[in-house]
Design a protein around this motif. Sequence first.
Motif, short mmCIF file in Angstrom:
data_model
loop_
_atom_site.label_atom_id
_atom_site.label_comp_id
_atom_site.label_asym_id
_atom_site.label_seq_id
_atom_site.Cartn_x
_atom_site.Cartn_y
_atom_site.Cartn_z
N ARG A 45 2.39 2.68 -14.11
CA ARG A 45 2.17 3.68 -13.06
C ARG A 45 1.97 5.07 -13.64
O ARG A 45 1.19 5.86 -13.12
N THR A 48 -1.65 5.45 -14.69
CA THR A 48 -2.70 5.30 -13.67
C THR A 48 -3.43 6.60 -13.32
O THR A 48 -4.66 6.60 -13.24
N GLU A 102 -3.35 -1.36 -9.22
CA GLU A 102 -3.71 0.04 -8.99
C GLU A 102 -4.27 0.67 -10.27
O GLU A 102 -5.21 1.47 -10.22
#
Length: 294
Positions: A45, A48, A102
């Motif tokens: 994350r 990202t 993602e």
Amino acid sequence: IPYDAKKETKDIDTIVSELVNEFMEKDYVFNKDSNSITELSSGIRKLTPLAKHIPCNLQEAILSKVMKYLVMYEDDLKKNDIREFFGGLRSFSRNLFFSLQEFLRCLDMQKVDKDMLNSFANVIIRYGTYDFRYLIIISCINSHIHKYDVVELINESLFHNDYTKDDDALVALYLEFKTNFDISTFERIMNYITFSVDSNKNRYIRFIKDVIEDNLIPNSYNPNFDDMLTKLYDMINRDDIPVEDLMDMEYETLQLVDCLMIKYPKMKKTKAITDWLEFNNNPNTFNDIRLKNE
């Protein structure tokens, strides 16, 4: 938060290098608990927001590290203990897959080694057999290796009573439709909306609206929406559908109607549209459901 050159004191290459080094230097060791899964998910994350700035060689290093973890601890991670206390380890590994999808959606893997992507895809396909939400990830990878019939895989996962499974399938299908619009799948979804009383169909109505709104339907194809809209309108007065589900259906259908009138102006005069506009303008229709511009 995306990189902002005006606010950052370091240049983008330095920031990317530091973040990737931090990710690569960590040893993600599975010790029969959720710690390493959470750490790996968190590390992905963090990367990202800067994914589009990560060079090819570092992309390959990141994906190889993730793949190594998934292979090394596959026997433990494949166990579906979601029904155990607090969702078991599966609740954490699901979050890992969400973080991964993602990240991949933001990553340009055009120059990544195709053999490595093939190997990574094989691992993800296996995890799909363990009931992981894998279709978005496969869609992202397959756009560079063209190995799988992703639309066929998606069709196998449509129309379930599992929100996460439906969501995975519909987002993946949207990504596929950007380059490979499939008429039979689109019409299969329309038929499901037309004849099903399942509350899940409301998200499929939204999917149809999104596809139209974002101009993913080719000009050579002219779908017939009248039967679907008419059947949906006939459901308004049914008393065997929970009120909450019915209100969601009415809201999503009116959003679709609004989109159709913009995309296909000639539809404004059809009964299928005018019936819904009358419903929209009816004083008894809840304000939260109505179109705001009518």
